[in-house]
Every structure is written in C-alpha cells, then in structure tokens.
Scaffold this motif. Sequence first.
Motif, PDB file in Angstrom:
ATOM      1  N   THR A 125       4.756  37.743   7.129  1.00 27.58           N
ATOM      2  CA  THR A 125       6.329  37.627   6.511  1.00 27.58           C
ATOM      3  C   THR A 125       6.462  36.529   5.477  1.00 27.58           C
ATOM      4  N   THR A 126       5.916  35.419   5.751  1.00 26.20           N
ATOM      5  CA  THR A 126       5.940  34.483   4.743  1.00 26.20           C
ATOM      6  C   THR A 126       4.620  34.451   3.844  1.00 26.20           C
ATOM      7  N   ARG A 127       5.128  34.620   2.539  1.00 24.38           N
ATOM      8  CA  ARG A 127       4.089  34.851   1.452  1.00 24.38           C
ATOM      9  C   ARG A 127       3.959  33.529   0.703  1.00 24.38           C
ATOM     10  N   ASP A 128       4.894  32.951   0.469  1.00 16.86           N
ATOM     11  CA  ASP A 128       4.894  31.559  -0.303  1.00 16.86           C
ATOM     12  C   ASP A 128       5.313  30.350   0.520  1.00 16.86           C
ATOM     13  N   LEU A 129       5.157  29.323  -0.242  1.00 14.52           N
ATOM     14  CA  LEU A 129       5.663  28.133   0.311  1.00 14.52           C
ATOM     15  C   LEU A 129       7.070  27.713   0.353  1.00 14.52           C
ATOM     16  N   ILE A 130       7.643  27.417   1.473  1.00 22.40           N
ATOM     17  CA  ILE A 130       8.858  27.069   1.537  1.00 22.40           C
ATOM     18  C   ILE A 130       8.999  25.586   1.970  1.00 22.40           C
ATOM     19  N   GLU A 131       9.867  24.739   1.233  1.00 26.60           N
ATOM     20  CA  GLU A 131      10.066  23.375   1.365  1.00 26.60           C
ATOM     21  C   GLU A 131      11.349  23.216   1.509  1.00 26.60           C
ATOM     22  N   GLN A 164      13.905  25.041  12.996  1.00 29.41           N
ATOM     23  CA  GLN A 164      14.282  24.303  14.217  1.00 29.41           C
ATOM     24  C   GLN A 164      14.463  22.736  13.493  1.00 29.41           C
ATOM     25  N   LEU A 165      13.446  22.501  12.657  1.00 31.79           N
ATOM     26  CA  LEU A 165      13.382  20.980  11.963  1.00 31.79           C
ATOM     27  C   LEU A 165      14.774  20.979  11.127  1.00 31.79           C
ATOM     28  N   ALA A 166      14.770  21.991  10.184  1.00 34.81           N
ATOM     29  CA  ALA A 166      15.770  21.989   9.333  1.00 34.81           C
ATOM     30  C   ALA A 166      17.340  22.206   9.809  1.00 34.81           C
ATOM     31  N   ARG A 167      17.291  22.627  11.185  1.00 31.66           N
ATOM     32  CA  ARG A 167      18.451  22.925  11.662  1.00 31.66           C
ATOM     33  C   ARG A 167      19.481  24.269  11.246  1.00 31.66           C
ATOM     34  N   GLY A 194       0.682  -1.136   0.061  1.00 36.93           N
ATOM     35  CA  GLY A 194      -0.071  -0.113  -0.037  1.00 36.93           C
ATOM     36  C   GLY A 194       0.953   1.445  -0.029  1.00 36.93           C
ATOM     37  N   ARG A 195       1.951   1.320   0.845  1.00 37.70           N
ATOM     38  CA  ARG A 195       2.646   2.581   0.964  1.00 37.70           C
ATOM     39  C   ARG A 195       4.123   2.282   0.604  1.00 37.70           C
ATOM     40  N   ALA A 196       4.627   1.125   0.241  1.00 36.26           N
ATOM     41  CA  ALA A 196       6.155   1.120  -0.021  1.00 36.26           C
ATOM     42  C   ALA A 196       6.589   2.044  -0.947  1.00 36.26           C
ATOM     43  N   GLU A 197       5.725   2.112  -2.083  1.00 35.09           N
ATOM     44  CA  GLU A 197       6.139   2.808  -3.375  1.00 35.09           C
ATOM     45  C   GLU A 197       6.030   4.527  -3.066  1.00 35.09           C
ATOM     46  N   ARG A 198       5.486   4.659  -1.788  1.00 28.79           N
ATOM     47  CA  ARG A 198       5.452   6.090  -1.396  1.00 28.79           C
ATOM     48  C   ARG A 198       6.868   6.542  -0.822  1.00 28.79           C
ATOM     49  N   LEU A 199       7.706   5.438  -0.339  1.00 27.32           N
ATOM     50  CA  LEU A 199       9.015   5.813   0.271  1.00 27.32           C
ATOM     51  C   LEU A 199      10.048   6.370  -0.991  1.00 27.32           C
ATOM     52  N   ARG A 200       9.640   6.150  -2.094  1.00 28.76           N
ATOM     53  CA  ARG A 200      10.295   6.906  -2.979  1.00 28.76           C
ATOM     54  C   ARG A 200      10.497   8.436  -2.875  1.00 28.76           C
ATOM     55  N   ASP A 201       9.115   8.613  -2.832  1.00 23.65           N
ATOM     56  CA  ASP A 201       8.780  10.404  -2.922  1.00 23.65           C
ATOM     57  C   ASP A 201       8.713  11.047  -1.687  1.00 23.65           C
ATOM     58  N   GLY A 202       8.354  10.042  -0.421  1.00 18.38           N
ATOM     59  CA  GLY A 202       8.547  10.513   0.845  1.00 18.38           C
ATOM     60  C   GLY A 202       7.110  11.138   1.360  1.00 18.38           C
ATOM     61  N   LEU A 203       7.273  11.576   2.621  1.00 17.94           N
ATOM     62  CA  LEU A 203       6.014  12.072   3.318  1.00 17.94           C
ATOM     63  C   LEU A 203       6.025  13.509   3.436  1.00 17.94           C
ATOM     64  N   THR A 204       4.905  14.092   3.240  1.00 19.95           N
ATOM     65  CA  THR A 204       4.724  15.561   3.224  1.00 19.95           C
ATOM     66  C   THR A 204       3.807  16.139   4.222  1.00 19.95           C
ATOM     67  N   VAL A 205       4.631  17.009   5.270  1.00 19.58           N
ATOM     68  CA  VAL A 205       4.027  17.455   6.312  1.00 19.58           C
ATOM     69  C   VAL A 205       4.020  18.943   6.059  1.00 19.58           C
ATOM     70  N   VAL A 206       3.013  19.487   6.452  1.00 17.91           N
ATOM     71  CA  VAL A 206       2.904  21.048   6.329  1.00 17.91           C
ATOM     72  C   VAL A 206       2.527  21.785   7.688  1.00 17.91           C
ATOM     73  N   ASP A 246      15.140   9.749  10.678  1.00 20.11           N
ATOM     74  CA  ASP A 246      15.320   8.264  11.304  1.00 20.11           C
ATOM     75  C   ASP A 246      15.140   7.389  10.089  1.00 20.11           C
ATOM     76  N   GLY A 247      15.656   7.942   8.709  1.00 23.55           N
ATOM     77  CA  GLY A 247      15.675   7.216   7.552  1.00 23.55           C
ATOM     78  C   GLY A 247      14.622   7.472   6.613  1.00 23.55           C
ATOM     79  N   TYR A 248      13.535   7.996   7.312  1.00 17.89           N
ATOM     80  CA  TYR A 248      12.274   8.383   6.227  1.00 17.89           C
ATOM     81  C   TYR A 248      12.461   9.660   5.695  1.00 17.89           C
ATOM     82  N   PRO A 249      12.266   9.692   4.350  1.00 17.43           N
ATOM     83  CA  PRO A 249      12.164  11.040   3.729  1.00 17.43           C
ATOM     84  C   PRO A 249      10.957  11.820   3.897  1.00 17.43           C
ATOM     85  N   VAL A 250      11.187  13.050   4.434  1.00 14.81           N
ATOM     86  CA  VAL A 250      10.185  13.923   4.958  1.00 14.81           C
ATOM     87  C   VAL A 250      10.296  15.215   4.209  1.00 14.81           C
ATOM     88  N   THR A 251       9.237  15.635   3.623  1.00 13.52           N
ATOM     89  CA  THR A 251       9.175  17.098   3.005  1.00 13.52           C
ATOM     90  C   THR A 251       8.216  18.046   3.884  1.00 13.52           C
TER      91      THR A 251
END
Length: 444
Positions: free
Chosen positions: A252-258, A237-240, A210-222, A264-269
């Motif tokens: 101050t923030t007008r647009d999306l910043i990614e 803080q998260l990006a250090r 179900g979600r193994a292929e999503r590991l290629r693209d990663g998890l998106t947290v807004v 822990d080994g999981y790709p997260v945007t």
Amino acid sequence: MHPHDQTIFALSSGRLPSAIAIVRLSGPHAGAALQMLAGKMPAPRLATRALLRDPQGEPIDDAVVLWFPAPASATGEDVVELHIHGSRAVIATLFGVLSEMPELRPAEPGEFTRRAFENGKIDLTEAEGLDDLIHADTDRQRRQALRQLKGLLGDRARSWREQIIEAAALIEAGIDFSDEGDVPAELLAPALSRVQQLFLEIEAVLAAQGRAERLRDGLTVVIAGPPNAGKSTLMNQLARREVAIVSPQAGTTRDLIEVQLDLDGYPVTVIDTAGIRETDDPVEQEGVRRARDRAAHADLVLWLSEHDGAELEREGETPLWLVRTKTDLDGAERGTRLDTKASRTFGISARSGAGMGALLDALVGFARDFFGSTESGLITRERQRQSLRQAADALQRSLKTVDLGEELVAEELRIAALALGRLLGRVDVEDLLDVIFREFCIGK
C-alpha cells in the motif's frame, strides 16, 4: 541611494486576518511617515492611540502607535510600530498609502534584523539565534535558540578575541624590544600561557558540542520492515492522526511519508517506508529502494515484524530496534529467537496500544542520549563550528611555532582573531550575510 537611506516597512505579525496586526517601519523617514499618518508625534516609547489617515484625510484605522527614535531602537534607526486591526482591507489600504511615499519601500526578508546587525545592535550569532527562535518547533529548540539570542556564544567569542589581541600585542612588543636582553622572553612567556589557556577553552567548547547543533534539525527515525507488518498503523499511532493508509493489501505504501513529532521537547521526524520485499512492480521497486536508502541514513531504524525478525535487514552502523507487532492477535505464530542484529526488542499492538508506552519511553530516552546535554550548548550551526575550529587550529599552530620566531606566532594569533571576528560577523562576512538573512521572514 544607499539602502540605509531608504525607509522600509512590513507586516511583522502573523497571518491575516487577526485581531491585531503590527506594521513596522525603520529608517530615516519613519518619523515623517508617522507624522503624516497620525497627524502628531507621540512621546518616544509610549503607546499612544491615534486615528490613522491617508494624505487626503480619509480614515484608515483606529490604531495604537509607538515611536522609537534612533539609536534607541531594535534596528538602531528611527523605528515606528503601528498596531492596527488585522483585516486584509486595513493592511491593503495602509500599505497602499505607505507605498506612495517615495522614500519608503517594502522590506525584504530579514532586513530589519540585518539592519540591527549592521548598526551593532546584535552580532551574527545573536541574529542566527533569533532565526532559530522564530523557527523553533519544540521547547528544547526554543530554549537553545534563546540561549543563542542572549549572546552567550558571542560574549565568549568577544572575550576570547580580546585576549588573543592582548597576547598578540605582548608578542609584538617583544619583537619591538628584541635588542633589549630579557625583555622579549618576559613578554612572550605570559602571552603563550594565555594562548594555551584560550586554546583549551575553545577546544572544550568544540568537544562538548557534538550534537547540540543537530537539535535545530531534529532526530530521524525510520519505520521499516516487510509488507503488512503494521508500519503505517504505528506511524498513525505516533502521529495521533491518520497520515498513512492502512490496508491488508501488501504494497500500500509506495513512497516515504514524513511526520514531525515533538517527543518530550525533542524534535523527531518519523518516516514510514514501503514494505521491503522482492517485487516486479517498478513503482514498488522504487519505493523499496527509497526505503533502504532512507534507513541507511537514519539516526534510528524501527524494524517491524510480525514474527522474530528473521527477515530483518541491516546496513551500516545505524542503530536498529526490532519491534514485534500485532501481539493482540490470538494464535499468531511467534518465533522465540531474538535477532542479534537488533540492539533492542519490543512487542506492541499498535491497534490496541499495548506496548506503545514502553516504545515511546524508549524513543524519548534515545533522543535524550542522542542530543546529549544541549542546555549548555553554544554552537548551533556549522558556520559557527568552522570559525571556532579555525581559531583553535591557529592558536595551536602559534604554540608550535615559538622556536621559529615571534613573527610567526603573531601571524597565527592574527588568523585566530580574524576567525573569531568572522564568527561575530565583524570582519570578512559580506558573502555570508545574504545567505543568512534571506532565511528570515519578511518583517523580521
């Protein structure tokens, strides 16, 4: 001239300058090019030191050369590797000499791997695994791609295809002996039993992916919420590192910043968004619109609020956590109501770091649950899933058409075998090859 009659060359190592650079050649004239450059042919598969010279005898570089005669090479063709010093001047001189040879040309992206595929060195699933391995950003992505590169899905698909063909042969033999009394039934029963088992095996693989292929693209947290709730501070803080401007001024923030993170080994945007509020500023209005749209399509929303989240907005079924910020400020007004729209609630001070550990642990746990057990994952691309789905559906139809005649059963098994053939890249995939291999880098 057929493409395989041409010899290709490319820089297969990293960005210049570097201590060592590797130039690869593949094709029928690779050996002649090596003979011209090094003045001799080394023993196969033995690293040999040689002074490379141009046709006029001028030295190019002191190198280590390797000679892999066909078919015992990565591409199945004659292959040469030149390990040279990684300066731009050396590479430019060497490429200039190679380009003057009429039988040689620069390689296109992914052409070495495509030749390996077309010469039967790897199947299409292994080629996709190699591409994923090259582009892996986290350890879990690396491990999943390595499993694919080892051919685990291809091995299973080949076994399934062979068994389907054997079952089809039994059924077609029954058709040939249709006038021999009980012979057709004796052949049909074991064939259908095998088809039923294959159907269950493929369905089990599909159900587990179900979600193994999503590991290629990663998890998106807004990260969303009202202005000045501390979204940009949390993002940093998260990006250090300082990726977002932190200011007491609202909007101050007008647009999306990614930012791409490895949790822990999981790709997260992680995406920082504009503060959600009513405004007359058209630019800020567009930022708010984008924030709402991105939150609606995220895998998780962190709603930041200085209070109790009374202004919290939730649309759709996206999981949402309420994160109360600025807990280090004395005298800050704090509500006591836990907003029922949020599935979890956290209290943090992004400035002092209080509560950040608990939030990070929760994010890692969410990613672990979201991706599921990817260690046993076989499917990593939608193309693979579609081929397996087509094969499973054809097997299921074959079991349902027994009463309508063995000919229909045999036809459905042929369709299932073709679907697995497309998965492996052995039949009817010419239209896919350019799309797949052009994603590779040059020299691979």
